[in-house]
Design a protein around this motif. Structure first.
Motif, PDB file in Angstrom:
ATOM      1  N   ILE A  94    -118.672  66.537  41.606  1.00 13.74           N
ATOM      2  CA  ILE A  94    -117.618  66.752  40.620  1.00 13.74           C
ATOM      3  C   ILE A  94    -116.400  65.919  41.019  1.00 13.74           C
ATOM      4  CG2 ILE A  94    -118.529  69.059  40.170  1.00 13.74           C
ATOM      5  CD1 ILE A  94    -116.027  70.228  41.481  1.00 13.74           C
ATOM      6  N   PRO A  95    -115.502  65.635  40.077  1.00 12.07           N
ATOM      7  CA  PRO A  95    -114.366  64.763  40.381  1.00 12.07           C
ATOM      8  C   PRO A  95    -113.454  65.266  41.492  1.00 12.07           C
ATOM      9  CG  PRO A  95    -114.657  64.975  38.014  1.00 12.07           C
ATOM     10  CD  PRO A  95    -115.584  65.970  38.647  1.00 12.07           C
ATOM     11  N   ASP A  96    -113.247  66.569  41.582  1.00  9.82           N
ATOM     12  CA  ASP A  96    -112.309  67.111  42.576  1.00  9.82           C
ATOM     13  C   ASP A  96    -112.921  68.292  43.314  1.00  9.82           C
ATOM     14  OD1 ASP A  96    -112.377  68.614  40.318  1.00  9.82           O
ATOM     15  OD2 ASP A  96    -110.226  69.027  40.228  1.00  9.82           O
ATOM     16  N   PRO A  97    -113.962  68.049  44.114  1.00  7.52           N
ATOM     17  CA  PRO A  97    -114.609  69.159  44.813  1.00  7.52           C
ATOM     18  C   PRO A  97    -113.660  69.800  45.809  1.00  7.52           C
ATOM     19  CG  PRO A  97    -115.344  67.073  45.718  1.00  7.52           C
ATOM     20  CD  PRO A  97    -114.526  66.747  44.508  1.00  7.52           C
ATOM     21  N   SER A 218    -118.614  75.839  37.146  1.00  9.79           N
ATOM     22  CA  SER A 218    -119.409  74.834  36.428  1.00  9.79           C
ATOM     23  C   SER A 218    -119.989  73.808  37.394  1.00  9.79           C
ATOM     24  CB  SER A 218    -118.551  74.144  35.370  1.00  9.79           C
ATOM     25  OG  SER A 218    -117.397  73.551  35.941  1.00  9.79           O
ATOM     26  N   GLY A 219    -119.247  73.472  38.454  1.00 11.81           N
ATOM     27  CA  GLY A 219    -119.704  72.460  39.392  1.00 11.81           C
ATOM     28  C   GLY A 219    -120.931  72.855  40.190  1.00 11.81           C
ATOM     29  N   LEU A 220    -121.129  74.153  40.399  1.00 12.65           N
ATOM     30  CA  LEU A 220    -122.297  74.636  41.129  1.00 12.65           C
ATOM     31  C   LEU A 220    -123.545  74.695  40.259  1.00 12.65           C
ATOM     32  CD1 LEU A 220    -120.649  77.607  43.066  1.00 12.65           C
ATOM     33  CD2 LEU A 220    -121.698  75.599  44.137  1.00 12.65           C
ATOM     34  N   SER A 221    -123.390  74.453  38.955  1.00 13.59           N
ATOM     35  CA  SER A 221    -124.433  74.790  37.984  1.00 13.59           C
ATOM     36  C   SER A 221    -124.946  73.567  37.236  1.00 13.59           C
ATOM     37  CB  SER A 221    -123.881  75.796  36.965  1.00 13.59           C
ATOM     38  OG  SER A 221    -123.265  76.893  37.622  1.00 13.59           O
ATOM     39  N   LEU A 222    -126.210  73.621  36.859  1.00 10.60           N
ATOM     40  CA  LEU A 222    -126.778  72.582  36.006  1.00 10.60           C
ATOM     41  C   LEU A 222    -126.207  72.653  34.602  1.00 10.60           C
ATOM     42  CD1 LEU A 222    -130.526  72.878  37.085  1.00 10.60           C
ATOM     43  CD2 LEU A 222    -128.975  70.978  37.605  1.00 10.60           C
ATOM     44  N   GLY A 223    -125.838  73.845  34.175  1.00 10.96           N
ATOM     45  CA  GLY A 223    -125.261  74.038  32.851  1.00 10.96           C
ATOM     46  C   GLY A 223    -124.435  75.301  32.816  1.00 10.96           C
ATOM     47  N   SER A 224    -123.539  75.382  31.826  1.00  8.56           N
ATOM     48  CA  SER A 224    -122.682  76.561  31.664  1.00  8.56           C
ATOM     49  C   SER A 224    -122.943  77.183  30.302  1.00  8.56           C
ATOM     50  CB  SER A 224    -121.203  76.179  31.787  1.00  8.56           C
ATOM     51  OG  SER A 224    -120.889  75.803  33.111  1.00  8.56           O
ATOM     52  N   ARG A 240    -115.349  73.256  29.259  1.00 12.09           N
ATOM     53  CA  ARG A 240    -114.737  71.927  29.261  1.00 12.09           C
ATOM     54  C   ARG A 240    -115.019  71.206  30.578  1.00 12.09           C
ATOM     55  NH1 ARG A 240    -108.534  71.912  29.645  1.00 12.09           N
ATOM     56  NH2 ARG A 240    -109.010  71.710  31.856  1.00 12.09           N
ATOM     57  N   TYR A 241    -114.858  71.927  31.687  1.00 13.89           N
ATOM     58  CA  TYR A 241    -115.170  71.329  32.986  1.00 13.89           C
ATOM     59  C   TYR A 241    -116.635  70.899  33.048  1.00 13.89           C
ATOM     60  CZ  TYR A 241    -110.754  72.560  35.309  1.00 13.89           C
ATOM     61  OH  TYR A 241    -109.448  72.640  35.686  1.00 13.89           O
TER      62      TYR A 241
END
Length: 386
Positions: A94-97, A218-224, A240-241
């Protein structure tokens, strides 16, 4: 920095940089890209901050960071730095982990496919049941459910996935139970699933921490997947993320008469996958192609201007931490659970945690006032005239 040869000193320096007030996750990534190590960044950042006229840079001393690491160990938790091999792979893309995360529970859940399941805090009884059933069904298919342990849909999703595996991403420290009525669920997830936060232990969340938390969900997931969301909802921030991170966005359709469905229905108009069953979710996840390499926005890792390292004013998002008070009176609790979708009185009693007899009496009172109607499929909320 890589994990090869990482030492305790490496972790301390990394955490000192991560806990530097005035830097932020994006600034942290840029600093590592520019200097190559946390230690070199710490040596040079104070001079850069002075040159940029930044007076809010506060680098914690070594002993403060050592004390935090010891506190984490005493709590039976772990701190995982971004360069360590057991840091979640999807989160690195993700852009800002978060530079570091604190976890308590089963980190093996990071190795399984995950789906975020979020929605309204003041959810309807029908929405709560649907979220539980979806989470339970996805868990049986080896999908880990990720959510934020908030009231409403989040809590129902975690409860439905307890037996199969669920990750709760918290806006405050993992030792801070919020909302208070989720204390038992919080403890069960620590024992059977995983609690995760980028915040230090003891941190009480503020309103700005919740959107930051959502980027991790959202970053931990394949989809939300969104189940019920108003137009100005934290769940839409998660969606959105997910879109910005290159992940799948899914939504459950709702009644156009229910304000809690306006945001989730808007997602469908914007192109989100329509979800009605567990199989619908599995089909979307099967086609998901998450980024395989980090997408941090570091402008080709070239040296940015000094100001680019440092936090700007954080975007303020109008969102209530909780839409329905935990101690709302019984009548208001029932009103919040009703929707244009039919629901039984037994389901309402369970969702409201009220005795069945009391619920029956209150429902009779509401029906006499014209607030609800009894249909063959159950009780529905009457549309209020404006």
């Amino acid at each position: 920095m890589t994990d090869a040869g990482a030492s305790h000193t490496d972790r301390v320096m990394w955490l000192r940089l991560a806990r530097t007030r005035g830097l932020g996750a994006t600034g942290f990534a840029r600093a590592i890209a520019r200097y190559g190590s946390a230690e070199d960044a710490l040596d040079d950042l104070p001079a850069r901050a002075r040159a940029a006229g930044r007076r809010n840079l506060d680098i914690p001393p070594v002993d403060r960071v050592e004390a935090e690491l010891e506190q984490v160990n005493r709590a039976g938790a772990r701190l995982i730095c971004g360069f360590e091999p057991d840091y979640p792979a999807l989160l690195t893309a993700i852009p800002d982990p978060p530079p570091a995360i604190i976890v308590r529970g089963d980190t093996r859940l990071f190795q399984r496919p995950a789906c975020a399941l979020v929605g309204a805090r003041n959810a309807s009884a029908v929405g709560l049941r649907f979220a539980r059933e979806l989470a339970n069904g996805l868990g049986r298919e080896d999908v880990v459910i990720v959510s934020g342990l908030a009231r409403g849909i989040d809590g129902a999703a975690h409860a439905g996935a307890l037996s199969s595996g669920t990750i709760a991403v918290l806006a405050g420290g993992i030792d801070h139970v919020y909302p208070p009525e989720h204390a038992a669920l919080h403890a069960q997830i620590a024992e059977r699933g995983l609690l995760l936060s980028e915040m230090p232990l003891g941190r009480t969340p503020t309103a700005r921490d919740f959107p930051r938390r959502n980027r991790i969900i959202s970053g931990l997931s394949l989809g939300s997947l969104v189940v019920e969301a108003a137009l100005r909802s934290g769940s839409l921030i998660t969606a959105r993320y997910a879109g910005e991170q290159g992940r799948e966005v899914m939504s459950v359709p709702g009644s156009p008469l229910d304000p809690r469905a306006r945001g989730s229905n808007q997602l469908l108009r914007d192109g989100a996958h329509l979800i009605e069953t567990v199989d619908d979710v599995l089909a979307v996840l099967a086609e998901a192609r998450p980024p395989s390499t980090p997408t941090r926005h570091v402008e080709d890792c070239s040296p940015p201007d000094p100001d680019d390292f440092f936090d700007e004013a954080t975007e303020e998002i109008e969102m209530s931490m909780e839409a329905v008070p935990a101690r709302a009176n019984p009548l208001d609790r029932l009103r919040a659970l009703l929707s244009p979708a039919p629901v039984s009185s037994d389901e309402l009693a369970r969702a409201a945690s009220l005795p069945a007899g009391q619920v029956q009496a209150l429902l009779m009172e509401m029906e006499m006032r014209g607030e609800i109607a009894s249909l063959p499929g159950g009780l529905v909320q009457r549309r209020r005239r404006s």
